[in-house]
Design a protein around this motif. Structure first.
Motif, PDB file in Angstrom:
ATOM      1  N   VAL A   1       1.011  -1.300  -0.022  1.00 41.08           N
ATOM      2  CA  VAL A   1       0.432  -0.362   0.200  1.00 41.08           C
ATOM      3  C   VAL A   1       1.257   1.169   0.175  1.00 41.08           C
ATOM      4  CG1 VAL A   1      -1.822   0.962   1.695  1.00 41.08           C
ATOM      5  CG2 VAL A   1      -1.894  -1.476   0.817  1.00 41.08           C
ATOM      6  N   GLY A   2       1.944   1.464   0.235  1.00 39.03           N
ATOM      7  CA  GLY A   2       3.174   2.388   1.034  1.00 39.03           C
ATOM      8  C   GLY A   2       3.439   2.565  -0.657  1.00 39.03           C
TER       9      GLY A   2
ATOM     10  N   LEU B   1       0.799   4.539  -2.320  1.00 39.70           N
ATOM     11  CA  LEU B   1       0.260   5.815  -1.779  1.00 39.70           C
ATOM     12  C   LEU B   1       1.531   6.765  -2.117  1.00 39.70           C
ATOM     13  CD1 LEU B   1      -0.249   4.951   1.671  1.00 39.70           C
ATOM     14  CD2 LEU B   1      -1.270   6.810   0.777  1.00 39.70           C
TER      15      LEU B   1
ATOM     16  N   SER C   1      -4.266  -3.296  -2.908  1.00 39.84           N
ATOM     17  CA  SER C   1      -3.282  -2.480  -2.448  1.00 39.84           C
ATOM     18  C   SER C   1      -3.687  -1.367  -3.147  1.00 39.84           C
ATOM     19  CB  SER C   1      -1.765  -3.338  -2.903  1.00 39.84           C
ATOM     20  OG  SER C   1      -1.202  -4.186  -2.313  1.00 39.84           O
TER      21      SER C   1
ATOM     22  N   GLN D   1      -6.516   0.511  -1.450  1.00 39.81           N
ATOM     23  CA  GLN D   1      -6.531   0.400  -0.023  1.00 39.81           C
ATOM     24  C   GLN D   1      -5.931   2.415   0.428  1.00 39.81           C
ATOM     25  OE1 GLN D   1      -5.156  -2.592   3.194  1.00 39.81           O
ATOM     26  NE2 GLN D   1      -5.360  -3.440   1.388  1.00 39.81           N
ATOM     27  N   ALA D   2      -4.514   2.496  -0.937  1.00 44.10           N
ATOM     28  CA  ALA D   2      -3.793   3.249  -1.076  1.00 44.10           C
ATOM     29  C   ALA D   2      -4.867   4.629  -1.148  1.00 44.10           C
ATOM     30  CB  ALA D   2      -2.746   3.340  -1.986  1.00 44.10           C
ATOM     31  N   LYS D   3      -5.881   4.284  -2.670  1.00 50.54           N
ATOM     32  CA  LYS D   3      -6.716   5.474  -2.249  1.00 50.54           C
ATOM     33  C   LYS D   3      -6.809   5.890  -1.492  1.00 50.54           C
ATOM     34  CE  LYS D   3     -10.769   6.356  -4.737  1.00 50.54           C
ATOM     35  NZ  LYS D   3     -12.180   6.357  -5.811  1.00 50.54           N
ATOM     36  N   GLU D   4      -7.291   4.937  -0.311  1.00 49.62           N
ATOM     37  CA  GLU D   4      -8.590   5.342   0.724  1.00 49.62           C
ATOM     38  C   GLU D   4      -7.332   6.065   1.882  1.00 49.62           C
ATOM     39  OE1 GLU D   4     -11.308   2.900   4.306  1.00 49.62           O
ATOM     40  OE2 GLU D   4     -10.689   1.484   2.570  1.00 49.62           O
ATOM     41  N   GLN D   5      -6.677   5.399   2.061  1.00 52.58           N
ATOM     42  CA  GLN D   5      -5.590   6.200   2.603  1.00 52.58           C
ATOM     43  C   GLN D   5      -5.080   7.544   1.740  1.00 52.58           C
ATOM     44  OE1 GLN D   5      -2.196   3.536   4.441  1.00 52.58           O
ATOM     45  NE2 GLN D   5      -3.491   1.856   4.283  1.00 52.58           N
ATOM     46  N   SER D   6      -5.015   7.782   1.042  1.00 52.67           N
ATOM     47  CA  SER D   6      -4.696   9.002   0.443  1.00 52.67           C
ATOM     48  C   SER D   6      -5.556   9.967   0.864  1.00 52.67           C
ATOM     49  CB  SER D   6      -4.624   8.982  -0.546  1.00 52.67           C
ATOM     50  OG  SER D   6      -6.329   8.724  -1.382  1.00 52.67           O
ATOM     51  N   GLY D   7      -6.875   9.890   1.245  1.00 52.97           N
ATOM     52  CA  GLY D   7      -8.124  10.722   1.617  1.00 52.97           C
ATOM     53  C   GLY D   7      -8.124  11.502   0.196  1.00 52.97           C
TER      54      GLY D   7
END
Length: 279
Positions: free
Chosen positions: A66-67, A70, A98, A101-107
């Motif tokens: 995921v990182g 990101l 992955s 999840q990165a899209k979601e965590q990026s905001g």
């Protein structure tokens, strides 16, 4: 506003083509024992197949973290830019997960659209390259996403492998499991359907197999895009591409490439594949 296209290294896009089309490629990982290599960055096709054919360790693969996504998304998104992230079939890889999840965590919400292509290898490469060519016509992000799904559904992939051992050991054999136990002295031809590997036919000789790839591809008529790929027998791919060139429509694009380390883990040496997007 600029639209950026992201894919993953299972697309097996030639590095120069990806650069020309402005496509960012996120590498998957190849593991030889305790050592991890980024597909296409730390290890290339030549080195990979040399290790596979001469070494005792069978490689394993894993999706990007995921990182890693990101970091790519953060680097690409400037101002009000947008991203279309097109990836390998979720039935074959965790890469789409992955990316999501990165899209979601990026905001960053709707500025990033993740597309599950239900393709892999040069099938994915053809779709991504075709979308990138369309982007040059000034299409909107929504139009390009729709095009990506449309092209993914229309792209056909055919693969000749010397053995199913690599697909079986790599856990990606899918419906081709049906060929196991009945492939002594024959070579399987496989296709990609609904995001999974399916058995298609069996042939006795390599020459018949490559001729059959030609027949299967040419049966689709003229192509908008085409890609031919090989693991260790580059001349076979070059000759197959030359035979199929007359089927390219006016302005159509094609590329010839090598199976990268991740896809190569599952198809093994001596594999040849063809992907076509019919006009």
């Amino acid at each position: 506003m600029a639209i950026k296209i992201v894919t993953d290294s299972t697309s097996d896009l030639p590095a120069q083509l990806a650069k020309e089309l402005g496509i960012t490629v996120v590498p998957l990982n190849v593991h030889f024992g305790d050592e991890t290599y980024r597909d296409g960055l730390d290890i290339d096709s030549e080195q990979f197949f040399d290790w596979v054919t001469s070494g005792p360790i069978f490689p394993k693969t894993s999706q990007p973290s995921v990182g890693a996504f990101l970091e790519v998304y953060s680097d690409l998104l400037k101002g009000d830019d947008q991203i279309i992230s097109i990836h390998a079939s979720s039935k074959l890889s965790g890469t789409v997960n992955s990316a999501l999840q990165a899209k979601e965590q990026s905001g960053l919400g709707d500025r990033i659209t993740v597309v599950d292509s239900m393709q892999v290898g040069i099938g994915l490469g053809v779709v991504v390259a075709a979308v990138a060519h369309n982007m040059r016509s000034g299409n909107s992000k929504e139009e390009l996403v729709e095009t990506a799904y449309s092209y993914a559904g229309k792209t056909r992939v055919y693969l000749l492998v010397e053995t199913l051992e690599y697909l079986q050991r790599g856990g990606r054999i899918g419906k081709a499991q049906a060929f196991l136990g009945s492939i002594l002295h024959v070579r399987p031809i496989l296709s990609l359907q609904d995001g999974e590997v399916h058995p298609l036919e069996k042939v006795r000789t390599r020459k018949k197999g490559i001729d059959r790839l030609y027949e299967l591809a040419s049966a689709h008529g003229s192509f908008q895009h085409m890609a031919v790929c090989s693991s260790t027998t580059v001349d076979d791919a070059i000759q197959l591409e030359q035979r199929l060139t007359p089927f390219l429509a006016d302005g159509a694009k094609s590329f010839q490439t090598r199976f990268g380390p991740v896809v190569g883990t599952h198809v093994g040496p001596d594999a040849v594949g063809i992907a076509v997007l019919a006009s």
